[in-house]
Design an enzyme around this catalytic site. Structure first.
Site, PDB file in Angstrom:
ATOM      1  N   ASP A 295      41.059  55.669  39.468  1.00 44.96           N
ATOM      2  CA  ASP A 295      41.981  54.937  38.599  1.00 44.96           C
ATOM      3  C   ASP A 295      41.570  53.457  38.547  1.00 44.96           C
ATOM      4  OD1 ASP A 295      42.609  54.951  41.324  1.00 44.96           O
ATOM      5  OD2 ASP A 295      44.756  54.769  40.996  1.00 44.96           O
ATOM      6  N   GLU A 479      36.935  47.560  50.270  1.00 45.24           N
ATOM      7  CA  GLU A 479      37.261  48.807  49.574  1.00 45.24           C
ATOM      8  C   GLU A 479      36.131  49.305  48.679  1.00 45.24           C
ATOM      9  OE1 GLU A 479      40.780  50.148  46.431  1.00 45.24           O
ATOM     10  OE2 GLU A 479      40.131  48.053  46.581  1.00 45.24           O
TER      11      GLU A 479
END
Length: 517
Positions: A295, A479
């Protein structure tokens, strides 16, 4: 006295419901929308993670009274009635001189949550310890956890691995599936189904009977993904299942809700103003993309560049169907171990049919790539992504297909810092120039499965080097990484770059040990 008793009962019921499954939008109608649209917190996820200082019924009543008063200050009201959450890993100070292995070893403690006893938040309490990703991600995430476990395995943290598996088994038993994360607002969807891989990982250390220990939960997860399949007619879809034109069954990402995501409410409302889809359809496509873990990405966009054209629910994703193939084969194996040959044969048959359908609909021999398939338009997608490596990871591809995929990866996806996620730059985080730890691992192992060891090692070496350079400069493992411009900071998407970071730590440690780094 009677009225007071009724009020107390009402408040108790409200607290009880809040501790179970009600979401902030359900608990605070009007207040929730105002807080999110006015950006009382810069990050929309903050408000859905707050702790309430009073029962929801009390807060909502106070809001109804106060909001119409002259000079009402919404920010002050929120500060009075809610406590903002703290981020994981923000207080932790890295010791760069101590080295990367010490850093990762320390982070297992920093990112660990003990069994939950929290009340008055959206957290779905879990009975055992778990690891969160870090930063704004203050809860367990489904597919993240498998890649975190790879590092826990290298660190010989087997008790913690089993605790995480037990938590997911608990979620399946309680809610019928593993939600995106252990928050009430995530209950309408899952994430890529890695539970079978987690059970397999645990079985390596506790024995193959582990597959039978979690057999009932594996079956329940399968039933969640296949719900409605039996009555489905050719060319139709229901929830996560699509009956293809030839009668075969494949799966898609989907979400039970057609409302904006609560953790990204403002972003979704504003995005919906740009689309030609009806809002319910658009919100479901956004949510389905969130379920995919990607996403967002050009992979899900009809025009390959705009969120307004998201068509997630129209696509048969390569990775999802590979994961469900693995779930079917794992179930077959668990039934073989328990001596139920009839059920074992049933799931072997389901896996064989899925493999045949996946190869039929998703393989493009001319491009040498596994693509997603648009089941509504009956056409194969033209949005290439590194999901093409999943059939190699699960040994679904033929040797000839794997050779073509390897050539494509080397020619198009290989970058100075690892492999690209897609071949397009859209400003979304699951597109160029970003690289992600789980996708590096899937690709490396997939290539190794088919003896493309040099390319696998090249990818691993570049990724390890990028991770280590970033750590040595900043003291952080993050991340995602900019793999095209290895000295740049990764970006894109709905929120700032997060550090921590569960799956980066896990994959890095696994790869360093795999390649004796």
């Amino acid at each position: 006295m009677k009225r007071l008793l009724l009020i107390l009962i009402s408040i108790c019921c409200s607290v009880l419901a809040f501790a179970q499954t009600e979401t902030p939008a359900q608990l605070y109608p009007g207040l929730f929308e105002a807080v999110q649209m006015q950006q009382i917190f810069p990050d929309g996820k903050t408000f859905v993670d707050v702790s309430a200082r009073q029962p929801p019924a009390v807060i909502l009543k106070a809001y109804q009274v106060e909001k119409s008063k002259l000079g009402f200050n919404l920010k002050a009201f929120v500060k009075e009635y809610f406590s903002a959450p703290t981020e994981n890993s923000t207080q932790y100070q890295s010791d760069i001189k101590g080295g990367i292995r010490k850093h990762i070893d320390t982070l297992w403690t920093v990112l660990q949550h003990v069994a939950d006893t929290v009340k008055g938040t959206t957290l779905l309490p879990l009975p055992h310890a778990y690891i969160v990703p870090g930063g704004r991600f203050r809860e367990v995430y489904y597919w993240d956890s498998y890649f975190t476990m790879l590092g826990l395995e290298e660190a010989r943290q087997f008790v913690l691995i089993e605790s995480v598996v037990k938590n997911f088994a608990y979620l399946i038993d309680k809610h019928g599936h593993i939600p995106n994360g252990n928050r009430t607002y995530y209950l309408t969807r899952s994430q890529p189904p890695f539970f079978a891989l987690m059970v397999q990982l645990l079985a390596k250390h506790k024995g193959v009977k582990t597959l039978t220990t979690y057999q009932s939960q594996l079956i329940k997860e399968y039933q969640y993904w296949m719900q409605g399949s039996e009555a489905l007619k050719a060319g139709k879809a229901y929830a996560h299942v699509v009956r293809m034109a030839d009668g075969s069954l494949l799966n898609r990402y989907w979400d039970a809700s057609t409302q904006p995501r609560e953790e990204s409410y403002r972003e979704d409302v504003l995005a919906a103003r740009q689309t030609k889809q009806n809002k319910a359809e658009f919100y479901r496509n956004i949510r389905a993309a969130a379920e995919s873990g990607w996403d967002f990405s050009s992979r899900w966009m009809a025009d390959g560049k705009s969120l307004a054209t998201l068509q997630t629910t129209s696509l048969i994703p390569v990775d999802l169907n590979c994961l469900l193939y693995n779930l079917e084969t794992t179930l077959a194996q668990s039934f073989e171990i328990s001596g139920n040959q009839q059920s074992a044969a049933l799931y072997r048959s389901k896996a064989a049919k899925r493999k045949a359908a996946l190869l039929k609909y998703c393989w493009n021999s001319k491009a040498g790539c596994f693509y997603d398939y648009n089941w509504q338009q009956k056409t194969i997608s033209n949005q290439a992504s590194i999901a093409t490596a999943y059939p190699l990871f699960f040994n679904i591809a033929s040797n000839a297909q794997a050779k073509q995929v390897a050539a494509l990866i080397e020619a198009k996806f290989l970058q100075p810092g690892g492999v690209a996620t897609t071949l397009k730059g859209t400003g979304q985080q699951w597109d160029q120039p970003n690289g992600w730890a789980p996708l590096q691992y899937i690709t490396i192992v997939g290539l190794r499965n088919y003896k493309h060891k040099d390319l696998a090692q090249t990818i691993a070496s570049r990724w390890i080097k990028l991770n280590l350079n970033t750590f040595n400069q900043t003291g952080k493992l993050v991340e995602k990484y900019d793999i095209q411009h290895i000295n740049a900071k990764a970006g894109g998407g709905e929120y700032p770059l997060q550090d921590g970071f569960g799956w980066t730590n896990g994959v890095l440690l696994k790869l360093m040990n795999m390649y004796k780094h």
